[in-house]
Structure formats: structure tokens, C-alpha cells
Design an enzyme around this catalytic site. Structure first.
Site, PDB file in Angstrom:
ATOM      1  N   ASN A 217      34.722 -17.006 -21.722  1.00 50.66           N
ATOM      2  CA  ASN A 217      35.886 -16.505 -20.993  1.00 50.66           C
ATOM      3  C   ASN A 217      36.842 -15.829 -21.974  1.00 50.66           C
ATOM      4  OD1 ASN A 217      37.220 -16.726 -18.308  1.00 50.66           O
ATOM      5  ND2 ASN A 217      38.770 -17.946 -19.367  1.00 50.66           N
ATOM      6  N   HIS A 261      44.241 -10.929 -16.555  1.00 47.71           N
ATOM      7  CA  HIS A 261      45.708 -10.962 -16.524  1.00 47.71           C
ATOM      8  C   HIS A 261      46.162  -9.526 -16.782  1.00 47.71           C
ATOM      9  CE1 HIS A 261      45.907 -15.298 -16.417  1.00 47.71           C
ATOM     10  NE2 HIS A 261      45.131 -15.391 -17.487  1.00 47.71           N
TER      11      HIS A 261
HETATM   12  C1  XIL Z   1      47.975 -21.254 -19.215  1.00 48.68           C
HETATM   13  C2  XIL Z   1      48.588 -22.114 -18.137  1.00 48.68           C
HETATM   14  O1  XIL Z   1      48.678 -21.374 -16.948  1.00 48.68           O
HETATM   15  C3  XIL Z   1      49.948 -22.571 -18.556  1.00 48.68           C
HETATM   16  O2  XIL Z   1      50.465 -23.518 -17.629  1.00 48.68           O
HETATM   17  C4  XIL Z   1      49.916 -23.204 -19.940  1.00 48.68           C
HETATM   18  O3  XIL Z   1      51.207 -23.507 -20.360  1.00 48.68           O
HETATM   19  C5  XIL Z   1      49.252 -22.268 -20.929  1.00 48.68           C
HETATM   20  O4  XIL Z   1      47.979 -21.909 -20.463  1.00 48.68           O
HETATM   21  N1  XIL Z   1      44.334 -17.977 -20.593  1.00 48.68           N
HETATM   22  C6  XIL Z   1      43.748 -19.171 -20.301  1.00 48.68           C
HETATM   23  C7  XIL Z   1      44.500 -20.205 -19.560  1.00 48.68           C
HETATM   24  O5  XIL Z   1      42.546 -19.346 -20.570  1.00 48.68           O
HETATM   25  O6  XIL Z   1      44.117 -21.499 -19.926  1.00 48.68           O
HETATM   26  C8  XIL Z   1      45.985 -20.043 -19.737  1.00 48.68           C
HETATM   27  O7  XIL Z   1      46.652 -20.982 -18.879  1.00 48.68           O
HETATM   28  C9  XIL Z   1      46.400 -18.624 -19.432  1.00 48.68           C
HETATM   29  C10 XIL Z   1      45.704 -17.658 -20.349  1.00 48.68           C
END
Ligand code: XIL
Length: 529
Positions: A217, A261
Site C-alpha cells: 500500500n 489521498h
Molecule cells: C492516519 C489516520 O487516519 C490518523 O487518524 C492517524 O493519526 C494517522 O494515520 N496513510 C495511511 C494511514 O496508511 O494509516 C493513515 O491514517 C493516513 C495515510
């Protein structure tokens, strides 16, 4: 490797979209355990009908009945990260919240994406661990939930930022060794924590007869290109890793998560070649998930849609168009409950179990309801049989010998000559490709620049290089040596005067990915623009 100019890349984006629909169907059948429980008009139900899951990341505090009604898959947002569940030596502890999520998923017929085992961040007591401790943790995590977890992110975010195409410097990369200093960690003599972590996970899955699928991932690997049209080196680096470790003799990796994202970062924008990138990973045989989707509603750098809803629609369409894209997970329910609330990047407003649908929600639902492309297998483009029905008149001899004119009505048939498409081709071809190390996708648009409609077409060309076409959509493409013929699909056989037809294909090459030459449409030469 040839890279086309930014200009042609931008032009290509338009064409890719116009041909986006209608790749071969055969939507991957996702595990039958995929929830049918989501009810009524929901994202989960619409996705299930298209053969994919639609899920959400959540923590126990978000588990109102709404979650099970809307979604068919659940990712623990933080509850399975090592900082929460890893004890000393790779043991497992403190799984209460993770169990709550897994139980909720089971009770609501949702599948679970476990997230995540080996990661530089939120690593807790695993931080700095050696491979043997990582292996213990991998084994314990897999066995703790077994088949209750359909997909597990074994390795997360292994690649560096800023489009370097390199691995991150910090642990666990500090375990890696480049034995021959060739700049990668993919040689058998190298030490590669990605390979070794997946090797361990595969071994545990196999020896315990688990069905759990093993994923890698990352973010900023979504498009073939980044802002400005340059190559997405991070995506290419991920492609090399997945290519190596998903194929024999390894067969370690089953799935790749494009976090998705999407925001203003030039490497995090939505590009028009998202679908082509999903497709090239899918061609490796792995499933692709858009595993952490959120889309910033500030569009200043998102260059694809005309608003957040449109961006969502296009991202969902890109997944639907590739049979190996088997699931989408949004990273939270509502804007205010998102890890990036300032971006207002999710599908709902509201909170605490009371949510209002945004325009983006409706766009996603409607797109999911359109489903996968229908099978583009062409109906035979050969003109319908031009042979006239027997022109011999019915016996003109009157029964009555009396001379009412016995001459039969003219038996000459109406012109039986089939319309000859070769006379009619006047054409312009737009050809654009997206090229990576040894492969490419191409989009072709045929413009009928003549005055006569074309009904049924064959487009031929030759390759100056060693390109080999491996799959196609919206046309049946065959190749003999360097000569290629593409025959229309059923739905795009007719091209009105002034109209266009589009199709696409994927291929491989070595050396330089030169552009095709000698285009002819139904035997007549075409211009290329
Ligand atoms: C994020 C969570 O949404 C938050 O609550 C936490 O503070 C930090 O992590 N990539 C990832 C996720 O693989 O695990 C992350 O999640 C966001 C970015």
C-alpha cells in the site's frame, strides 16, 4: 525508453477519457463473502453489483448502524497498527478495539482490510526491529484474525516522497542491502525487507490454509504521471516491486493499494492516466484497491474534474473500467470526522452517526450504478450480406394467355453491390500513448473526414519498432509481425461523416516506443494529427 512530450501527453488525456468506457467485462468476482448486507440504495450495494467492495476506514467510535448500511468493507483506521497492537518481540496485545471492528464487520457482512503490519510510522514497539521480529509480528497478526481478514496491508509506504522513485531512508529500509550496488534491492543477493516480509506472510498464509490476500500500500502511486506531465517515478518504483514479487517464483503479492489521498501536492493530484496505471498493475494479475480515498475539495491543482463530485465520479469510473480494480475504501465517513478535515474530502457532512450526503456521494453512487463496462466484443463488422435476393422474377407468364402485358416488373434487383467502404475512407488519426519501462497503453481516435458515413471499419498500421499488443478495448486488434489490424467493436462500427470512433490497447516493447506508421482505414491512407 521514449517519453512523449508534455503537449502530446495533455492531448492524450482527452482521448483516454473518451475511450474510457467499455473495456472487456468479466469484472473480477470478489470473494462471495462480500457483503450483501448493505441495504437499499447504498454505495456498498451498488458496488457489489459491479463486483467490487465499497468500504470505509473507521474506529470503534464511528460504528453506528449507518456504517453497515452504507458500506461493504471496513478498514481499522488505527486499531491494527503496530503502535496499538505490537508487544515486545513481535507479540500481539491490546487488540480490543481491533476485535470490536472485526466483529462489527462480521455481524454486518462486511469484509476487512487489515491495516497495517510493516510501516516506518506508528510502528510503536516494532520501531527499529530486525526482520526476525517483524516476521514474528507478521505471523501473529495473520493468525490472530485468520480468514476474518480478507486483505492485509503487509507493507505500507515503503517509497520516498517528492517523486524520487527511491525507497524511504529510515527504518525498515535500514534493514536493506544492495549487494551489487545497482541502485535497487530486487536482486536475489540483496536484502529486501519488502521481499522478506511478504515471504513470511505468504508462508504463514500457505501453511495455515488461509485465504487472506497480501497487499502492498502506498500514496502518490496513482497516476502514470504527476503534475506537469512528467513520469510518476514513485508509481514506476512500486510497479517494479509488484512486478517482481507478484510473479513466479515468488508469488508473494496479491494486491496493491493506491491510497488515493488526492490533494494539492503536485504528486498527489488526479491525473487522466489513473485508469491506465490501474490497468498496468492489473495486467500483472494483482488486484488494485483505491484503499484510502479522499479528495480535497480545493481544486486548484486537481486537473481532471470540474468539481469535487466530478473528481470522485472520474476516480470511481477509472476503477470500474478495470476488472482487476476490485474495491474502493474512503478514508472516513464525514468531512468533520476525517484525518484531513480541512480538505472537506469525503462523501458526507455531519457527524456522530447523523450524516448528510454531499454531491460527491450522489456522483459516486450514480457511477457505481452504471457498473462495469459491457463486453465490447465486436459483432462481425462485415457488411451485411450484399447478395441480392434472387433477382429472377416470379414466373411472369400469365396464366391467362390473354395479352395483358406479360412483361414482368423489372426483375433487376436494386443494386446488390455492397457499399464499398474502401471508397469512403477519408480519415485522420489521433494516436497517443502513455509509456513506462517496457509497456504502454495507447488511445486511438479515428475521425471520419469524408462526406460519407462509414459502417464497419478496419484500421491498419505498422510498427517501426518491436511493439507487441497484449490487450485491447473497444476494438479487436490482431497483429502479425509488425502489421496490426484493428476491427471495430459492435457499438462503434458506424462513424458518421465528421464523426469519430475511439479504441485503445496495451502493449509491450523494448528499446524505443516509436509511434505507428502507415495508418489506413478500410484500405485508404489516413493523415495523422
Ligand atoms: C492516519 C489516520 O487516519 C490518523 O487518524 C492517524 O493519526 C494517522 O494515520 N496513510 C495511511 C494511514 O496508511 O494509516 C493513515 O491514517 C493516513 C495515510
Amino acid at each position: 525508453m521514449s517519453r512523449r512530450s508534455n503537449r502530446s501527453r495533455i492531448r492524450s488525456t482527452v482521448i483516454v477519457l473518451s475511450t474510457a468506457a467499455l473495456v472487456a467485462a468479466g469484472a473480477a468476482t470478489v470473494s462471495t463473502s462480500i457483503a450483501e448486507a448493505a441495504t437499499g440504495d447504498s454505495l456498498g450495494v451498488a458496488a457489489s453489483k459491479a463486483g467490487m467492495f465499497f468500504g470505509v476506514a473507521a474506529s470503534p467510535g464511528r460504528l453506528s448502524s449507518f456504517v453497515g448500511q452504507e458500506f461493504t468493507q471496513l478498514t481499522p483506521e488505527n486499531e491494527m497498527k503496530p503502535e496499538t497492537i505490537a508487544g515486545s518481540g513481535g507479540s500481539i496485545q491490546n487488540t480490543g478495539n481491533a476485535d470490536t471492528l472485526v466483529n462489527y464487520a462480521q455481524n454486518n457482512n462486511m469484509i476487512v482490510r487489515g491495516h497495517t503490519m510493516v510501516w516506518y510510522s506508528q510502528a510503536g514497539s516494532l520501531q527499529g526491529a530486525n526482520q526476525s521480529t517483524l516476521n514474528n509480528f507478521i505471523k501473529n497478526a495473520l493468525l490472530k484474525w485468520g480468514n476474518k481478514i480478507t486483505y492485509w496491508d503487509v507493507v505500507n509506504e515503503s517509497l520516498d516522497d517528492n517523486n524520487s522513485g527511491k525507497r524511504r531512508n529510515q527504518w525498515p529500509h535500514t534493514l536493506d542491502k544492495d549487494s551489487n550496488n545497482d541502485g535497487d534491492f530486487l536482486d536475489d543477493a540483496d536484502t529486501d525487507y519488502i521481499r522478506d516480509s511478504f515471504k513470511q506472510a505468504r508462508q504463514v498464509v500457505q501453511s495455515n490454509n488461509l485465504k487472506t490476500k497480501l497487499c502492498i500500500n502506498d500514496y502518490d502511486i496513482e497516476g502514470l504521471t504527476v503534475k506537469g506531465g512528467g513520469k510518476n517515478n514513485k508509481a514506476d518504483a512500486m510497479y517494479d516491486i509488484v512486478k517482481k514479487y507478484s510473479q513466479a517464483p515468488y508469488k508473494y503479492i496479491d494486491c496493491v493499494g493506491f491510497q488515493s489521498h488526492f490533494n494539492d501536492n503536485p504528486n498527489s493530484i488526479i491525473t487522466n492516466d489513473l485508469e491506465a496505471n490501474i490497468r498496468r498493475f492489473g495486467e500483472l494479475g494483482v488486484e488494485v484497491h483505491l484503499s484510502e480515498l479522499d479528495i480535497d475539495d480545493d481544486l486548484s491543482n486537481n486537473d481532471i474534474g470540474t468539481g469535487q463530485a466530478d473528481n470522485y465520479r472520474k476516480v470511481v469510473r477509472a476503477c470500474l473500467n478495470v476488472p482487476k480494480c476490485t474495491g474502493i475504501t474512503v478514508w472516513g465517513i464525514s468531512d468533520s470526522e476525517s484525518w484531513r478535515s480541512s480538505e472537506r474530502g469525503l462523501l458526507f457532512t455531519g457527524g456522530n452517526g447523523s450524516y448528510q450526503k454531499k454531491a460527491a456521494y450522489t456522483a459516486v453512487l450514480n457511477e457505481l450504478k452504471k457498473g462495469r463496462p459491457t463486453d465490447p466484443t465486436p459483432t462481425d463488422p462485415t457488411p451485411t450480406d450484399p447478395t441480392p435476393t434472387d433477382p429472377t422474377p416470379t414466373d411472369p407468364t400469365p396464366t391467362d394467355p390473354t395479352p395483358t402485358d406479360p412483361t414482368p416488373t423489372d426483375p433487376t434487383p436494386t443494386d446488390p453491390t455492397p457499399t464499398d467502404p474502401t471508397d469512403e475512407a477519408a480519415c485522420r488519426i489521433s494516436y497517443t500513448d502513455n509509456t513506462w519501462n517496457s509497456g504502454f497503453t495507447a488511445a486511438v481516435t479515428i475521425s471520419n473526414t469524408g462526406d460519407t458515413p462509414v459502417s464497419g471499419w478496419t484500421l491498419a498500421w505498422t510498427w517501426p519498432g518491436n511493439q507487441k499488443i497484449t490487450s485491447s478495448w473497444n476494438a479487436t486488434v490482431t497483429q502479425s509481425g509488425s502489421a496490426v489490424t484493428a476491427r471495430n467493436a459492435g457499438h462503434n462500427a458506424a462513424i458518421t461523416a465528421g464523426g469519430t470512433a475511439s479504441f485503445g490497447f496495451q502493449g509491450s516493447y523494448s528499446g524505443t516506443n516509436t509511434t505507428p506508421e502507415n495508418f489506413t482505414l478500410n484500405g485508404s491512407a489516413c493523415t495523422v494529427s
